[in-house]
Design a protein around this motif. Structure first.
Motif, PDB file in Angstrom:
ATOM      1  N   PHE A   7       0.836  -1.202   0.000  1.00  0.00           N
ATOM      2  CA  PHE A   7       0.000   0.000   0.000  1.00  0.00           C
ATOM      3  C   PHE A   7       0.870   1.250   0.000  1.00  0.00           C
ATOM      4  O   PHE A   7       1.763   1.397   0.837  1.00  0.00           O
ATOM      5  N   TYR A   8       0.608   2.121  -0.951  1.00  0.00           N
ATOM      6  CA  TYR A   8       1.234   3.437  -1.017  1.00  0.00           C
ATOM      7  C   TYR A   8       0.183   4.380  -0.447  1.00  0.00           C
ATOM      8  O   TYR A   8      -0.856   4.615  -1.066  1.00  0.00           O
ATOM      9  N   ILE A   9       0.411   4.884   0.751  1.00  0.00           N
ATOM     10  CA  ILE A   9      -0.609   5.620   1.495  1.00  0.00           C
ATOM     11  C   ILE A   9      -0.369   7.121   1.402  1.00  0.00           C
ATOM     12  O   ILE A   9       0.746   7.593   1.635  1.00  0.00           O
ATOM     13  N   PHE A  56       3.125   8.747  -7.946  1.00  0.00           N
ATOM     14  CA  PHE A  56       2.914   7.322  -7.705  1.00  0.00           C
ATOM     15  C   PHE A  56       2.495   6.614  -8.995  1.00  0.00           C
ATOM     16  O   PHE A  56       3.036   5.564  -9.344  1.00  0.00           O
ATOM     17  N   ALA A  57       1.541   7.178  -9.688  1.00  0.00           N
ATOM     18  CA  ALA A  57       1.027   6.561 -10.915  1.00  0.00           C
ATOM     19  C   ALA A  57       2.112   6.438 -11.974  1.00  0.00           C
ATOM     20  O   ALA A  57       2.179   5.443 -12.695  1.00  0.00           O
ATOM     21  N   ARG A  58       2.967   7.419 -12.074  1.00  0.00           N
ATOM     22  CA  ARG A  58       4.039   7.393 -13.078  1.00  0.00           C
ATOM     23  C   ARG A  58       5.043   6.271 -12.822  1.00  0.00           C
ATOM     24  O   ARG A  58       5.629   5.744 -13.756  1.00  0.00           O
ATOM     25  N   PHE A  59       5.258   5.928 -11.561  1.00  0.00           N
ATOM     26  CA  PHE A  59       6.309   4.964 -11.219  1.00  0.00           C
ATOM     27  C   PHE A  59       5.785   3.732 -10.489  1.00  0.00           C
ATOM     28  O   PHE A  59       6.559   3.001  -9.888  1.00  0.00           O
ATOM     29  N   LYS A  60       4.478   3.482 -10.563  1.00  0.00           N
ATOM     30  CA  LYS A  60       3.865   2.348  -9.869  1.00  0.00           C
ATOM     31  C   LYS A  60       4.481   1.023 -10.309  1.00  0.00           C
ATOM     32  O   LYS A  60       4.731   0.794 -11.471  1.00  0.00           O
ATOM     33  N   ARG A  61       4.720   0.179  -9.312  1.00  0.00           N
ATOM     34  CA  ARG A  61       5.196  -1.179  -9.582  1.00  0.00           C
ATOM     35  C   ARG A  61       4.010  -2.135  -9.482  1.00  0.00           C
ATOM     36  O   ARG A  61       2.926  -1.776  -9.038  1.00  0.00           O
ATOM     37  N   THR A  62       4.243  -3.375  -9.845  1.00  0.00           N
ATOM     38  CA  THR A  62       3.207  -4.399  -9.769  1.00  0.00           C
ATOM     39  C   THR A  62       2.769  -4.612  -8.322  1.00  0.00           C
ATOM     40  O   THR A  62       3.557  -4.471  -7.402  1.00  0.00           O
ATOM     41  N   GLN A  83      -5.189  10.170 -12.926  1.00  0.00           N
ATOM     42  CA  GLN A  83      -5.679  10.359 -14.289  1.00  0.00           C
ATOM     43  C   GLN A  83      -4.756  11.280 -15.089  1.00  0.00           C
ATOM     44  O   GLN A  83      -4.489  11.026 -16.255  1.00  0.00           O
ATOM     45  N   SER A  84      -4.227  12.323 -14.476  1.00  0.00           N
ATOM     46  CA  SER A  84      -3.340  13.233 -15.205  1.00  0.00           C
ATOM     47  C   SER A  84      -2.028  12.561 -15.585  1.00  0.00           C
ATOM     48  O   SER A  84      -1.340  13.003 -16.496  1.00  0.00           O
ATOM     49  N   ALA A  85      -1.695  11.464 -14.914  1.00  0.00           N
ATOM     50  CA  ALA A  85      -0.506  10.688 -15.276  1.00  0.00           C
ATOM     51  C   ALA A  85      -0.787   9.759 -16.459  1.00  0.00           C
ATOM     52  O   ALA A  85       0.111   9.070 -16.930  1.00  0.00           O
ATOM     53  N   GLY A  86      -2.049   9.752 -16.910  1.00  0.00           N
ATOM     54  CA  GLY A  86      -2.416   8.911 -18.040  1.00  0.00           C
ATOM     55  C   GLY A  86      -2.596   7.453 -17.665  1.00  0.00           C
ATOM     56  O   GLY A  86      -2.577   6.579 -18.521  1.00  0.00           O
ATOM     57  N   LYS A  87      -2.786   7.194 -16.401  1.00  0.00           N
ATOM     58  CA  LYS A  87      -2.967   5.818 -15.924  1.00  0.00           C
ATOM     59  C   LYS A  87      -4.437   5.605 -15.564  1.00  0.00           C
ATOM     60  O   LYS A  87      -5.014   6.395 -14.839  1.00  0.00           O
ATOM     61  N   HIS A  88      -5.001   4.524 -16.063  1.00  0.00           N
ATOM     62  CA  HIS A  88      -6.411   4.261 -15.796  1.00  0.00           C
ATOM     63  C   HIS A  88      -6.614   2.896 -15.153  1.00  0.00           C
ATOM     64  O   HIS A  88      -7.740   2.437 -15.028  1.00  0.00           O
ATOM     65  N   ASP A  89      -5.537   2.245 -14.754  1.00  0.00           N
ATOM     66  CA  ASP A  89      -5.636   0.911 -14.169  1.00  0.00           C
ATOM     67  C   ASP A  89      -5.021   0.848 -12.774  1.00  0.00           C
ATOM     68  O   ASP A  89      -4.662  -0.207 -12.293  1.00  0.00           O
ATOM     69  N   ILE A  90      -4.927   1.969 -12.124  1.00  0.00           N
ATOM     70  CA  ILE A  90      -4.328   2.038 -10.786  1.00  0.00           C
ATOM     71  C   ILE A  90      -5.413   1.749  -9.741  1.00  0.00           C
ATOM     72  O   ILE A  90      -6.402   2.469  -9.666  1.00  0.00           O
TER      73      ILE A  90
END
Length: 169
Positions: A7-9, A56-62, A83-90
């Protein structure tokens, strides 16, 4: 607990006139007692949650989940950052510590942060239900929620909300 995510809190200490800061030691104890891996970031100023969530979204790991400890505004900022990081599966989990907690109430998440944590940790797979849609220009922005996460999607206008409701059931 190999299957348990990290968890990234993001903690907004001033949410709920300080409720988040007061409850955090109990949340931290519960996480440590269960051997849950986590990293804590404190949101320090207006808009900071958006920046933290973006990074977080830009550098998220599995196998990581973004866990928001704050109110509806904190959750909104986190969703905007992802969303601004262009990630939609976080995957985003939420512990309601604000003054209103309308989002938690709307999706059936317990309003007590410790009970909500139990719901999140007990979830094995998201049960998806569509909560709200906001139409913007030629796209539809959807917030899809479950006990485990919130997913923000931007879809072409050719995909109808009715079709998605039928498929999600």
């Amino acid at each position: 607990m190999a299957d348990t995510p990290h968890f990234y809190i993001i903690l907004n200490q001033v949410a709920g006139t300080g409720q988040a800061q007061k409850i955090w030691p109990q949340i931290e104890t519960a996480l440590k007692q269960r051997g849950i891996s986590y990293e804590l970031q404190i949101s320090s100023y207006p808009g900071h949650t958006t920046r933290i969530a973006y990074q977080f979204a830009r550098f998220k790991r599995t196998n990581q989940v973004l866990l928001i400890v704050g109110g509806d505004g904190t959750l909104n900022q986190a969703i905007n950052g992802v969303q601004s990081a262009g990630k939609h599966d976080i995957p985003i989990a939420y512990l309601p510590c604000g003054s209103g907690n309308d989002f938690a109430r709307g999706i059936g998440l317990n309003s007590d942060p410790l009970q909500a944590l139990e719901q999140i940790l007990a979830a094995t797979a998201p049960s998806i239900s569509i909560w709200v849609s906001i139409t913007m220009l030629s796209r539809t922005r959807l917030v899809i929620s479950s006990t485990m996460s919130v997913l923000v999607l931007t879809l072409p206008s050719s995909v109808s909300l009715t079709t998605l409701k039928a498929n999600a059931s």
